[in-house]
Each structure stands twice: as structure tokens, then as C-alpha cells.
Design a protein around this motif. Structure first.
Motif, PDB file in Angstrom:
ATOM      1  N   LEU A   1       0.582   3.164  -6.792  1.00  0.00           N
ATOM      2  CA  LEU A   1      -0.696   2.701  -7.328  1.00  0.00           C
ATOM      3  C   LEU A   1      -0.760   2.933  -8.837  1.00  0.00           C
ATOM      4  O   LEU A   1      -1.401   2.163  -9.561  1.00  0.00           O
ATOM      5  CB  LEU A   1      -1.853   3.427  -6.633  1.00  0.00           C
ATOM      6  N   SER A   2      -0.072   3.973  -9.321  1.00  0.00           N
ATOM      7  CA  SER A   2      -0.128   4.311 -10.750  1.00  0.00           C
ATOM      8  C   SER A   2       0.492   3.234 -11.639  1.00  0.00           C
ATOM      9  O   SER A   2       0.240   3.212 -12.848  1.00  0.00           O
ATOM     10  CB  SER A   2       0.571   5.657 -11.009  1.00  0.00           C
ATOM     11  N   ILE A   3       1.313   2.338 -11.073  1.00  0.00           N
ATOM     12  CA  ILE A   3       1.910   1.264 -11.876  1.00  0.00           C
ATOM     13  C   ILE A   3       1.462  -0.111 -11.379  1.00  0.00           C
ATOM     14  O   ILE A   3       2.009  -1.129 -11.795  1.00  0.00           O
ATOM     15  CB  ILE A   3       3.449   1.331 -11.852  1.00  0.00           C
ATOM     16  N   ALA A   4       0.469  -0.146 -10.474  1.00  0.00           N
ATOM     17  CA  ALA A   4       0.007  -1.420  -9.917  1.00  0.00           C
ATOM     18  C   ALA A   4      -0.816  -2.192 -10.941  1.00  0.00           C
ATOM     19  O   ALA A   4      -1.513  -1.592 -11.771  1.00  0.00           O
ATOM     20  CB  ALA A   4      -0.831  -1.168  -8.664  1.00  0.00           C
ATOM     21  N   PRO A   5      -0.764  -3.525 -10.905  1.00  0.00           N
ATOM     22  CA  PRO A   5      -1.613  -4.336 -11.799  1.00  0.00           C
ATOM     23  C   PRO A   5      -3.080  -4.170 -11.426  1.00  0.00           C
ATOM     24  O   PRO A   5      -3.409  -3.763 -10.304  1.00  0.00           O
ATOM     25  CB  PRO A   5      -1.114  -5.764 -11.554  1.00  0.00           C
ATOM     26  N   SER A   6      -3.972  -4.514 -12.345  1.00  0.00           N
ATOM     27  CA  SER A   6      -5.403  -4.238 -12.168  1.00  0.00           C
ATOM     28  C   SER A   6      -5.987  -4.914 -10.925  1.00  0.00           C
ATOM     29  O   SER A   6      -6.823  -4.326 -10.236  1.00  0.00           O
ATOM     30  CB  SER A   6      -6.177  -4.675 -13.410  1.00  0.00           C
ATOM     31  N   PHE A   7      -5.541  -6.141 -10.589  1.00  0.00           N
ATOM     32  CA  PHE A   7      -6.119  -6.815  -9.432  1.00  0.00           C
ATOM     33  C   PHE A   7      -5.756  -6.087  -8.134  1.00  0.00           C
ATOM     34  O   PHE A   7      -6.560  -6.012  -7.203  1.00  0.00           O
ATOM     35  CB  PHE A   7      -5.659  -8.280  -9.365  1.00  0.00           C
ATOM     36  N   LEU A   8      -4.548  -5.507  -8.088  1.00  0.00           N
ATOM     37  CA  LEU A   8      -4.144  -4.765  -6.892  1.00  0.00           C
ATOM     38  C   LEU A   8      -4.866  -3.421  -6.826  1.00  0.00           C
ATOM     39  O   LEU A   8      -5.252  -2.968  -5.741  1.00  0.00           O
ATOM     40  CB  LEU A   8      -2.631  -4.559  -6.893  1.00  0.00           C
ATOM     41  N   VAL A   9      -5.074  -2.786  -7.973  1.00  0.00           N
ATOM     42  CA  VAL A   9      -5.835  -1.537  -8.007  1.00  0.00           C
ATOM     43  C   VAL A   9      -7.243  -1.775  -7.465  1.00  0.00           C
ATOM     44  O   VAL A   9      -7.745  -1.009  -6.632  1.00  0.00           O
ATOM     45  CB  VAL A   9      -5.907  -0.978  -9.445  1.00  0.00           C
ATOM     46  N   GLU A  10      -7.873  -2.844  -7.913  1.00  0.00           N
ATOM     47  CA  GLU A  10      -9.227  -3.159  -7.453  1.00  0.00           C
ATOM     48  C   GLU A  10      -9.248  -3.365  -5.938  1.00  0.00           C
ATOM     49  O   GLU A  10     -10.160  -2.881  -5.246  1.00  0.00           O
ATOM     50  CB  GLU A  10      -9.730  -4.416  -8.161  1.00  0.00           C
ATOM     51  N   GLU A  11      -8.245  -4.046  -5.423  1.00  0.00           N
ATOM     52  CA  GLU A  11      -8.174  -4.292  -3.983  1.00  0.00           C
ATOM     53  C   GLU A  11      -7.991  -2.994  -3.204  1.00  0.00           C
ATOM     54  O   GLU A  11      -8.645  -2.771  -2.176  1.00  0.00           O
ATOM     55  CB  GLU A  11      -7.003  -5.241  -3.703  1.00  0.00           C
ATOM     56  N   MET A  12      -7.107  -2.131  -3.692  1.00  0.00           N
ATOM     57  CA  MET A  12      -6.840  -0.865  -3.001  1.00  0.00           C
ATOM     58  C   MET A  12      -8.036   0.081  -3.071  1.00  0.00           C
ATOM     59  O   MET A  12      -8.347   0.777  -2.107  1.00  0.00           O
ATOM     60  CB  MET A  12      -5.599  -0.194  -3.608  1.00  0.00           C
ATOM     61  N   VAL A  13      -8.695   0.123  -4.201  1.00  0.00           N
ATOM     62  CA  VAL A  13      -9.882   0.979  -4.340  1.00  0.00           C
ATOM     63  C   VAL A  13     -10.976   0.517  -3.389  1.00  0.00           C
ATOM     64  O   VAL A  13     -11.625   1.325  -2.709  1.00  0.00           O
ATOM     65  CB  VAL A  13     -10.387   0.978  -5.799  1.00  0.00           C
ATOM     66  N   SER A  14     -11.172  -0.773  -3.314  1.00  0.00           N
ATOM     67  CA  SER A  14     -12.184  -1.323  -2.417  1.00  0.00           C
ATOM     68  C   SER A  14     -11.877  -1.004  -0.956  1.00  0.00           C
ATOM     69  O   SER A  14     -12.783  -0.721  -0.161  1.00  0.00           O
ATOM     70  CB  SER A  14     -12.272  -2.841  -2.620  1.00  0.00           C
ATOM     71  N   SER A  15     -10.596  -0.997  -0.599  1.00  0.00           N
ATOM     72  CA  SER A  15     -10.206  -0.781   0.798  1.00  0.00           C
ATOM     73  C   SER A  15     -10.165   0.687   1.188  1.00  0.00           C
ATOM     74  O   SER A  15     -10.423   1.027   2.348  1.00  0.00           O
ATOM     75  CB  SER A  15      -8.821  -1.401   1.049  1.00  0.00           C
ATOM     76  N   HIS A  16      -9.847   1.570   0.231  1.00  0.00           N
ATOM     77  CA  HIS A  16      -9.520   2.948   0.614  1.00  0.00           C
ATOM     78  C   HIS A  16     -10.425   4.038   0.042  1.00  0.00           C
ATOM     79  O   HIS A  16     -10.453   5.139   0.598  1.00  0.00           O
ATOM     80  CB  HIS A  16      -8.076   3.255   0.208  1.00  0.00           C
ATOM     81  N   LEU A  17     -11.128   3.789  -1.055  1.00  0.00           N
ATOM     82  CA  LEU A  17     -11.858   4.875  -1.711  1.00  0.00           C
ATOM     83  C   LEU A  17     -12.855   5.547  -0.778  1.00  0.00           C
ATOM     84  O   LEU A  17     -12.891   6.778  -0.656  1.00  0.00           O
ATOM     85  CB  LEU A  17     -12.568   4.366  -2.967  1.00  0.00           C
ATOM     86  N   ASP A  18     -13.669   4.764  -0.099  1.00  0.00           N
ATOM     87  CA  ASP A  18     -14.687   5.334   0.780  1.00  0.00           C
ATOM     88  C   ASP A  18     -14.051   6.088   1.947  1.00  0.00           C
ATOM     89  O   ASP A  18     -14.471   7.198   2.299  1.00  0.00           O
ATOM     90  CB  ASP A  18     -15.598   4.220   1.304  1.00  0.00           C
ATOM     91  N   ARG A  19     -13.013   5.509   2.544  1.00  0.00           N
ATOM     92  CA  ARG A  19     -12.358   6.146   3.690  1.00  0.00           C
ATOM     93  C   ARG A  19     -11.563   7.379   3.258  1.00  0.00           C
ATOM     94  O   ARG A  19     -11.401   8.321   4.044  1.00  0.00           O
ATOM     95  CB  ARG A  19     -11.434   5.148   4.389  1.00  0.00           C
ATOM     96  N   MET A  20     -11.073   7.378   2.014  1.00  0.00           N
ATOM     97  CA  MET A  20     -10.296   8.508   1.514  1.00  0.00           C
ATOM     98  C   MET A  20     -11.138   9.781   1.456  1.00  0.00           C
ATOM     99  O   MET A  20     -10.619  10.897   1.600  1.00  0.00           O
ATOM    100  CB  MET A  20      -9.757   8.186   0.120  1.00  0.00           C
ATOM    101  N   THR A  21     -12.444   9.617   1.272  1.00  0.00           N
ATOM    102  CA  THR A  21     -13.332  10.782   1.199  1.00  0.00           C
ATOM    103  C   THR A  21     -13.262  11.599   2.484  1.00  0.00           C
ATOM    104  O   THR A  21     -13.373  12.833   2.459  1.00  0.00           O
ATOM    105  CB  THR A  21     -14.784  10.327   0.950  1.00  0.00           C
ATOM    106  N   GLY A  22     -13.061  10.928   3.622  1.00  0.00           N
ATOM    107  CA  GLY A  22     -12.964  11.640   4.892  1.00  0.00           C
ATOM    108  C   GLY A  22     -11.779  12.591   4.954  1.00  0.00           C
ATOM    109  O   GLY A  22     -11.824  13.603   5.672  1.00  0.00           O
ATOM    110  N   LEU A  23     -10.711  12.297   4.208  1.00  0.00           N
ATOM    111  CA  LEU A  23      -9.543  13.176   4.215  1.00  0.00           C
ATOM    112  C   LEU A  23      -9.828  14.512   3.540  1.00  0.00           C
ATOM    113  O   LEU A  23      -9.096  15.482   3.747  1.00  0.00           O
ATOM    114  CB  LEU A  23      -8.367  12.489   3.506  1.00  0.00           C
ATOM    115  N   LEU A  24     -10.890  14.568   2.740  1.00  0.00           N
ATOM    116  CA  LEU A  24     -11.243  15.832   2.088  1.00  0.00           C
ATOM    117  C   LEU A  24     -11.715  16.871   3.098  1.00  0.00           C
ATOM    118  O   LEU A  24     -11.794  18.055   2.782  1.00  0.00           O
ATOM    119  CB  LEU A  24     -12.348  15.590   1.046  1.00  0.00           C
TER     120      LEU A  24
END
Length: 432
Positions: A235-258
Motif C-alpha cells: 500500500l505504501s507504493i500504491a497509486p492514489s486511486f488504489l489507496v482510496e479504494e483500499m481505505v474505503s474497503s478496509h479502514l472501518d473494518r481494520m478498527t476491529g483488529l485493535l
């Protein structure tokens, strides 16, 4: 070949981050008691301590090192599983300790073929060691590794997805796949496929539909943590459109891993969230995520956790990590770590650079300093330029007055930037 992305606007944080310290030899997986097959000795990298022709003895030491490494490579074809494992440990140790591109020049196909056979026919620890050696081989070869990785990738993908395979081997393959894709991924589509395969691993730790966390063994949690860490590296080298897609898909669900019971998985998830916020704010300075207030409350709890049922070391590591993560989410601060090696230094002032550095620390162990000085690919990734000649003098240091003036200017700029963002947040809160 990954391109270095220019980072800016995020400065200042705790300079004592434990994650950016390279592990010592005792902390690495590599066995120190090399046996059978004449594997490399500990003093193979050392210069003679006294007497004689130093240059001649140094040449003899290098020749001895290479002869024993050749024996290790040949030993990976042995019928004995124990011998193959010991030889893989020897290859792992030598690849991490020294930069030997010249030695590998006309042997890379042979070495890759030997490692592939161990990966396909071996079991458990042998597969795990073979995967680590493949990642080290790609790190050694740099630009010459793309063709080899095309051939190696399908085997690692198959093992990583095979639930009948050893959990340790699957975790090592996940880590190796991410590193190899980072260094030698030939196009975005293949890198994206690897990211999807890694997601299929760590998403098994996401919160269930009834809002309960799944229960996994420590070994499975370690595999999920490896997969998530590798996903963040890509993800650290992904283009901006892919970052936006990944953030939209995973950010909220990633909170559960905390809320995971495994401390390493919690910390890896927290660093993934910090990385996603950093990358998102490069495109949108006002990015706050779907549930920022709830996230900050959870991060504060983890940053001050004093539960006695957790080990003291785990509590200390967790609190240190989540203080940095919380500062990123709330105050837009990123890690600020300085690394010195030889006469040079490396400054890590973003989560992107820190994730990349920590990945190579984990792979190379204490050999990270040697590779930072000599490995042209590693130096290119961190913007260090061409390797310095032996005996080069360190750059001229600033005077005390110049350092004070620089620090004062940096402090003033950082204060103004933070105030600007705090004002924005207070306006949005009052507006609500």
C-alpha cells in the motif's frame, strides 16, 4: 521498481520507536549453530585481528566465505531434510549479512531453482526458510530479479493459500511475496493480485457479524499479522486511486483488529490505520475517516492500557506504539526517527518510510546496516544515492548556532501547521 514518494507536512514524534531498531542475531529466526554440510562460520565476515598481509588474508576470508556458501547451495539438494534445513539457514545468514551481487551474478538461476525445490517439496520449517531465502535473493539481485520473481510467485501464492500447509510456512510466504512484489513487481495488476491474496489471509481476523472478535491460536495470529504487514508495504507504493479504494474497503473494518487478543496484530493494525490516514491526507488534507472520534477513543485506551493480565513487555510496547499512532490521527504527526550507519544517516519522518525500513530490518536483522551502505537497491529506495567509497569521510557537521537556527525554524513551521489543522477540526465540531 518502487518509486520513492515525496512526503511532507508530517514531522515530529517520539524518537525512541522500538520498531525501527534492527533485531539482533538472537532475535532472528536463523539458527546460530550451523552444522553438517560445512555451513558458514561466524567469523567468515570478520577481518583478521593481527599480523600478516591484511589484504591477502581478507581475500582468503572472502574466498572461504564463498566456498562454504557454494556448499550450502549444493546441500539444498540433499536427500536429508535436516541437511537441507541447515543449508537453508546458512544461505539465509550469508544473504542477510553480506551484499554479494557479484557472487550471485552467474548463479542466480541455480540458487532460485534450489530454493524453489525446497519450497515445493519441503515441509514446515524448510518451506518457511526457503521463502525467507527467496525474499533475500530478490533483495540481493535488485533489477535483475524481475524475471525470477515471475517464476517464483505462483509457488508462494499456492502455499500461502493452502490451509493444509504449515501456518509458519504460509506466514513466511506472505511476507516474502510482499517484499518481492515491492522490489520486483513488474506491473500494478500483479501487485494488486498479491494484495488481494494477502487480504484473504488477514481478513479472517476481522470482527464477525455479531460484533465479536474471532478466536485464533497465536500461530494463526502471527500469520495474519505478517499478511497485514506485507499488505501495508505494498500500500505504501500504491497509486492514489488504489489507496482510496483500499481505505474505503478496509479502514472501518481494520478498527476491529485493535481489539484482537494478540498484541502484534493489534500494533500492526494500528500502524496500518496510521498509514492509511497519512496516505489519504496527502490527497485530502481534511480527511477524517468514517468514525474518527470512536477510533481516537479506542487508541487512547490502548495508549494507556495498564491491564495486569497482559505481559509487562507487551503493555510497554503497545503503549509506545499507540501513542505515536494517536498523534498521527489527532495531530497529524508522524514518526521522526534518525538512523546512523557508518558515516551516513537515514531520517524516517513518515509512516511510509518507517514501514519500508521496518520491513527490511525484519528481513535482514543486524545486516541492515551493511545493506544500507552497499546494496544499491536498498539505497535507492531510501534515497541514499550511490554507495560511498570505502574510507569516505562523514559530511561536515553544522555548527551549534546553525543547528539551533534550523531547529527553531522547524519548530515554528510545525506549530503553525498543527494550529491550522486544529482550527479546522474545531470549526467542524462546532458546526456539528
Amino acid at each position: 521498481m518502487p518509486k520513492n514518494k515525496k512526503k511532507g507536512g508530517l514531522k515530529g514524534a517520539d524518537k525512541s520507536r522500538q520498531g525501527s531498531r534492527p533485531p539482533t542475531d538472537d532475535e532472528c529466526d536463523t539458527g546460530d549453530n550451523w552444522s553438517t554440510a560445512s555451513v558458514l562460520s561466524e567469523d567468515a565476515n570478520s577481518l583478521p585481528e593481527s599480523g600478516g598481509d591484511v589484504e591477502s588474508e581478507d581475500t582468503n576470508t572472502q574466498e572461504d566465505f564463498e566456498d562454504k556458501l557454494k556448499e550450502c547451495i549444493e546441500g539444498t539438494l540433499s536427500k536429508s531434510a535436516v541437511t537441507r534445513k541447515n543449508c537453508l539457514e546458512g544461505i539465509q545468514k550469508s544473504f542477510s549479512k553480506k551484499y554479494i551481487l557479484d557472487f550471485l551474478g552467474d548463479r542466480k538461476e541455480t540458487v532460485a531453482d534450489c530454493l524453489t525445490k525446497c519450497l515445493r517439496k519441503g515441509k514446515g520449517d524448510e518451506q518457511a526458510l526457503a521463502a525467507s531465502c527467496i525474499a533475500l535473493l530478490i533483495t540481493q539481485l535488485g533489477e535483475e530479479a524481475e524475471t525470477l520473481f515471475v517464476e517464483l510467485r505462483p509457488f508462494m501464492l499456492t502455499i500461502m493459500a493452502d490451509k493444509s500447509t504449515s501456518v509458519k510456512a504460509r506466514g513466511k510466504c506472505a511476507n516474502a511475496l510482499a517484499i518481492c512484489s515491492f522490489l520486483a513487481g513488474e506491473d500494478l495488476e500483479h501487485v494488486r493480485n498479491v494484495m488481494t491474496a494477502l487480504e484473504d489471509i488477514f481478513k479472517a481476523s476481522y470482527v464477525k457479524g455479531d460484533n465479536s472478535s474471532p478466536s485464533h491460536s497465536p500461530e494463526v495470529c502471527a500469520m495474519h499479522s505478517k499478511a497485514l504487514s506485507g499488505w501495508c508495504l505494498l500500500l505504501s507504493i500504491a497509486p492514489s486511486f488504489l489507496v482510496e479504494e483500499m481505505v474505503s474497503s478496509h479502514l472501518d473494518r481494520m478498527t476491529g483488529l485493535l481489539r484482537s487478543s494478540d498484541v502484534d496484530l493489534r500494533i500492526t493494525a494500528g500502524e496500518a490505520i496510521a498509514l492509511m490516514y497519512e496516505l489519504s491526507r496527502e490527497e485530502d488534507e481534511e480527511f477524517e475517516g468514517p468514525k474518527m472520534q470512536e477510533l481516537c477513543e479506542l487508541l487512547k485506551q490502548l495508549a494507556t492500557d495498564s491491564n495486569k493480565f497482559r505481559a509487562k513487555k507487551d503493555r510497554r510496547q503497545q503503549r509506545s506504539s499507540f501513542r505515536d499512532i494517536l498523534r498521527t490521527i489527532e495531530d497529524w504527526d508522524a514518526p521522526d526517527v534518525s538512523i546512523k550507519f557508518g558515516v551516513e544517516g537515514l531520517h524516517l519522518d513518515t509512516w511510509v518510510r518507517k514501514k519500508q525500513y521496518d520491513t527490511f530490518c525484519d528481513l535482514l536483522g543486524s545486516g541492515i546496516y551493511q545493506h544500507l551502505q552497499e546494496n544499491t537497491l536498498i539505497r535507492e529506495i531510501f534515497g541514499l544515492g550511490a554507495p560511498r567509497p570505502i574510507g569516505a569521510k562523514p559530511p561536515q557537521k553544522l555548527t551549534k548556532f546553525e543547528r539551533n537556527m534550523y531547529n527553531a525554524a522547524a519548530f515554528k513551521a510545525r506549530t503553525k501547521l498543527r494550529q491550522k489543522h486544529r482550527d479546522k477540526r474545531s470549526v467542524s465540531v462546532n458546526g456539528v
